[in-house]
Design a protein around this motif. Structure first.
Motif, mmCIF file in Angstrom:
data_model
loop_
_atom_site.group_PDB
_atom_site.id
_atom_site.type_symbol
_atom_site.label_atom_id
_atom_site.label_comp_id
_atom_site.label_asym_id
_atom_site.label_seq_id
_atom_site.Cartn_x
_atom_site.Cartn_y
_atom_site.Cartn_z
ATOM 1 N N ASN A 1 0.837 -1.211 0.000
ATOM 2 C CA ASN A 1 0.000 0.000 0.000
ATOM 3 C C ASN A 1 0.864 1.250 0.000
ATOM 4 O O ASN A 1 2.034 1.227 0.415
ATOM 5 N N GLY A 2 0.271 2.351 -0.484
ATOM 6 C CA GLY A 2 0.916 3.638 -0.376
ATOM 7 C C GLY A 2 0.886 4.106 1.073
ATOM 8 O O GLY A 2 -0.087 3.855 1.793
ATOM 9 N N GLU A 3 1.953 4.787 1.515
ATOM 10 C CA GLU A 3 2.039 5.180 2.916
ATOM 11 C C GLU A 3 1.617 6.640 3.139
ATOM 12 O O GLU A 3 1.251 7.347 2.218
ATOM 13 N N VAL A 4 1.707 7.067 4.404
ATOM 14 C CA VAL A 4 1.197 8.373 4.814
ATOM 15 C C VAL A 4 1.985 9.519 4.172
ATOM 16 O O VAL A 4 1.418 10.508 3.731
ATOM 17 N N MET A 5 3.309 9.391 4.121
ATOM 18 C CA MET A 5 4.128 10.418 3.491
ATOM 19 C C MET A 5 4.192 10.170 1.989
ATOM 20 O O MET A 5 4.463 9.036 1.568
ATOM 21 N N PRO A 6 3.957 11.162 1.153
ATOM 22 C CA PRO A 6 4.014 10.937 -0.295
ATOM 23 C C PRO A 6 5.410 10.500 -0.731
ATOM 24 O O PRO A 6 6.423 11.019 -0.252
ATOM 25 N N GLY A 7 5.451 9.519 -1.649
ATOM 26 C CA GLY A 7 6.710 8.954 -2.093
ATOM 27 C C GLY A 7 7.147 7.777 -1.245
ATOM 28 O O GLY A 7 8.212 7.197 -1.475
ATOM 29 N N GLN A 8 6.333 7.434 -0.253
ATOM 30 C CA GLN A 8 6.654 6.332 0.661
ATOM 31 C C GLN A 8 5.652 5.195 0.455
ATOM 32 O O GLN A 8 4.462 5.432 0.265
ATOM 33 N N TRP A 9 6.183 3.964 0.505
ATOM 34 C CA TRP A 9 5.360 2.778 0.274
ATOM 35 C C TRP A 9 5.632 1.729 1.336
ATOM 36 O O TRP A 9 6.603 1.821 2.093
ATOM 37 N N GLU A 10 4.771 0.741 1.369
ATOM 38 C CA GLU A 10 4.925 -0.375 2.300
ATOM 39 C C GLU A 10 4.536 -1.670 1.609
ATOM 40 O O GLU A 10 3.640 -1.694 0.762
ATOM 41 N N TYR A 11 5.226 -2.747 1.953
ATOM 42 C CA TYR A 11 4.760 -4.079 1.586
ATOM 43 C C TYR A 11 4.875 -4.975 2.808
ATOM 44 O O TYR A 11 5.644 -4.699 3.735
ATOM 45 N N GLN A 12 4.085 -6.026 2.825
ATOM 46 C CA GLN A 12 4.054 -6.931 3.966
ATOM 47 C C GLN A 12 4.525 -8.323 3.539
ATOM 48 O O GLN A 12 4.160 -8.812 2.466
ATOM 49 N N VAL A 13 5.338 -8.935 4.371
ATOM 50 C CA VAL A 13 5.823 -10.296 4.131
ATOM 51 C C VAL A 13 5.408 -11.172 5.314
ATOM 52 O O VAL A 13 5.703 -10.857 6.459
ATOM 53 N N GLY A 14 4.713 -12.270 5.016
ATOM 54 C CA GLY A 14 4.306 -13.193 6.066
ATOM 55 C C GLY A 14 2.871 -13.659 5.853
ATOM 56 O O GLY A 14 2.209 -13.242 4.896
ATOM 57 N N PRO A 15 2.375 -14.548 6.734
ATOM 58 C CA PRO A 15 3.105 -15.059 7.879
ATOM 59 C C PRO A 15 4.253 -15.986 7.467
ATOM 60 O O PRO A 15 4.092 -16.831 6.593
ATOM 61 N N SER A 16 5.395 -15.793 8.111
ATOM 62 C CA SER A 16 6.579 -16.614 7.872
ATOM 63 C C SER A 16 6.996 -17.247 9.191
ATOM 64 O O SER A 16 6.813 -16.650 10.263
ATOM 65 N N VAL A 17 7.580 -18.421 9.125
ATOM 66 C CA VAL A 17 7.954 -19.154 10.330
ATOM 67 C C VAL A 17 9.460 -19.055 10.557
ATOM 68 O O VAL A 17 10.255 -19.369 9.674
ATOM 69 N N GLY A 18 9.849 -18.606 11.756
ATOM 70 C CA GLY A 18 11.239 -18.639 12.168
ATOM 71 C C GLY A 18 12.190 -17.880 11.260
ATOM 72 O O GLY A 18 11.921 -16.757 10.833
ATOM 73 N N ILE A 19 13.313 -18.523 10.940
ATOM 74 C CA ILE A 19 14.384 -17.895 10.170
ATOM 75 C C ILE A 19 13.933 -17.502 8.766
ATOM 76 O O ILE A 19 14.504 -16.603 8.146
ATOM 77 N N GLU A 20 12.874 -18.142 8.289
ATOM 78 C CA GLU A 20 12.350 -17.844 6.955
ATOM 79 C C GLU A 20 11.951 -16.379 6.815
ATOM 80 O O GLU A 20 12.090 -15.782 5.736
ATOM 81 N N ALA A 21 11.480 -15.774 7.917
ATOM 82 C CA ALA A 21 11.046 -14.376 7.858
ATOM 83 C C ALA A 21 12.195 -13.465 7.445
ATOM 84 O O ALA A 21 12.037 -12.590 6.586
ATOM 85 N N GLY A 22 13.375 -13.671 8.037
ATOM 86 C CA GLY A 22 14.530 -12.857 7.688
ATOM 87 C C GLY A 22 14.997 -13.093 6.267
ATOM 88 O O GLY A 22 15.342 -12.151 5.544
#
Length: 432
Positions: free
Chosen positions: A250-271
């Motif tokens: 999604n687009g974030e609060v400050m213009p030019g800023q974005w976010e993405y989400q990764v997960g759910p991931s288990v343990g070391i896989e998240a990193g």
């Protein structure tokens, strides 16, 4: 007209079939044109250019793009493996390529490899060899086919993890039986900011000036609200192709800023998944000619910073009675607040001010549905009596190996003294 290379937009020369001066060209007679037009109309070479090749009636000139997209699978069993590791700053991703004789399915099938650690700030010049150990494999969205991206960690020739190898310690924590049995889940919200090249000012902002105040940009649409959507969407699809467990953007609060989400991931896989997604984002912004920054407060003033909120749960938290387990975990986190803050990203003190949806860096707090707290618990978790917690303290440039393993260590392995536990419980009860 076949375009060979297009790193920037410049004017084009067109040759029409109706031209009386045009003559048929064979594949041996073609030529490419590289030019830039100055104010007087003269042509000269330039670092910013487009190259065009003429298409004749007899043949079509292969383009550089064709070679980049060439599928080598029918002609060889060889694949290209891009070895990726974290450099000396702890946030820079480095990579280099090598040919592997056949497709692989597991990192153990790949050879270890070395690199010059003196050039990445990870070894002295007189003893510069650092060894890469392959740890995780992803499909390569840039080369396609059977080619792969390989997440590695780094060791000395004697087999000792180098100081910047944070994955090694995290893997030890995640292999502890207490942690394994609790099946820790992570959902990581990676925020990032896109900058205009050369000026290092956010994408879409007037150079040296400011856009309208925050409000319309979060999840917004429109040319005056959304800047960099193509990069976000390209990254989204590339991550899905690679096999990264990306769950949204999604687009974030400050213009030019974005976010993405990764997960759910288990343990070391998240990193592993976050580092692979960051590498892909670096490559996409490189191709787009846009600068990526993970600075937690890229613009000072009344603008939101960039975080990496980390959602966390254990098996016990997700089962009946889990809300009490969550509150015990929060108590432990309150007692190790300083240890977590020190490991949650460089420059985080500029972001955690108590404003712009953050808690103060100096004070631990938690609350239900409160984005101004250190730890947020969702309304659904409170209502259902089980679920997860959100640690809102990590900065956008945090090391996911450090943050995820520290959460597991503090909530599952670390035991506070009875006295400190009682005092913390009283304090948190007054805080809620």
């Amino acid at each position: 007209m076949a375009q060979i290379l297009a790193p920037s937009t410049q004017w084009q020369m067109r040759i029409t079939k109706a031209s009386a001066d045009a003559s048929p060209m064979t594949s041996k007679m073609w030529s490419s044109v590289v030019f830039k037009r100055n104010k007087k109309g003269a042509m000269k070479s330039s670092a910013k250019f487009k190259v065009f090749a003429i298409k004749s009636e007899n043949s079509t000139i292969n383009r550089l793009e064709d070679l980049l997209n060439l599928d080598i699978t029918p002609y060889t069993n060889n694949i290209i493996a891009e070895y990726i590791w974290i450099g000396g700053s702890g946030i820079d991703v480095r990579s280099k390529s090598r040919t592997i004789s056949k497709p692989v399915e597991h990192p153990s099938e790949l050879p270890k490899w070395n690199y010059d650690g003196s050039s990445t700030g990870q070894a002295p010049g007189e003893d510069s060899e650092v060894i890469l150990y392959p740890q995780a494999i992803f499909k390569d969205p840039f080369r396609g086919g059977n080619n792969i991206l390989v997440i590695c960690d780094a060791y000395t020739p004697a087999g000792e993890p180098i100081p910047t190898n944070k994955r090694h310690r995290a893997a030890k924590i995640f292999s502890n039986k207490k942690v394994v049995d609790e099946i820790p889940w992570y959902g990581i919200e990676q925020e990032y900011t896109l900058l205009q090249p050369n000026v290092k000012w956010p994408l879409g902002w007037p150079v040296g000036a400011y856009p309208g105040p925050q409000g319309p940009y979060y999840c917004g649409a429109g040319a005056d609200k959304s800047f960099g959507r193509d990069i976000s969407d390209a990254h989204y699809k590339a991550c899905l192709y690679a096999g990264i467990n990306i769950s949204g953007t999604n687009g974030e609060v400050m213009p030019g800023q974005w976010e993405y989400q990764v997960g759910p991931s288990v343990g070391i896989e998240a990193g592993d998944h976050i580092w692979a997604s960051r590498y892909i984002l670096e490559r996409i912004t490189e191709q787009a000619g846009v600068v990526l920054t993970l600075d937690p407060k890229p613009i000072e003033g009344d603008w939101n910073g960039a975080g990496c909120h980390t959602n966390f749960s254990t098996k016990s938290m997700r089962e009946e009675g889990g809300y009490e387990v969550i509150k015990k975990a929060i108590l432990n986190l309150s007692l190790r607040h300083n240890e977590h803050i020190s490991a949650y990203g460089e420059g985080n003190e500029r972001r955690l001010t108590g404003k712009h949806e953050t808690a103060s860096i100096d004070t631990f707090s938690w609350g239900v549905a409160n984005r101004g707290c250190s730890i947020r618990v969702g309304r659904d978790t409170e209502k259902q009596g089980k679920g997860y917690l959100e640690d809102r303290r990590p900065a956008s440039n945090m090391d996911p190996y450090v943050v995820t393993s520290l959460l597991a260590e503090t909530t599952l392995l670390w035991e506070p003294s009875l006295e400190s536990e009682a005092l913390a419980a009283q304090k948190l009860a007054l805080n809620v």
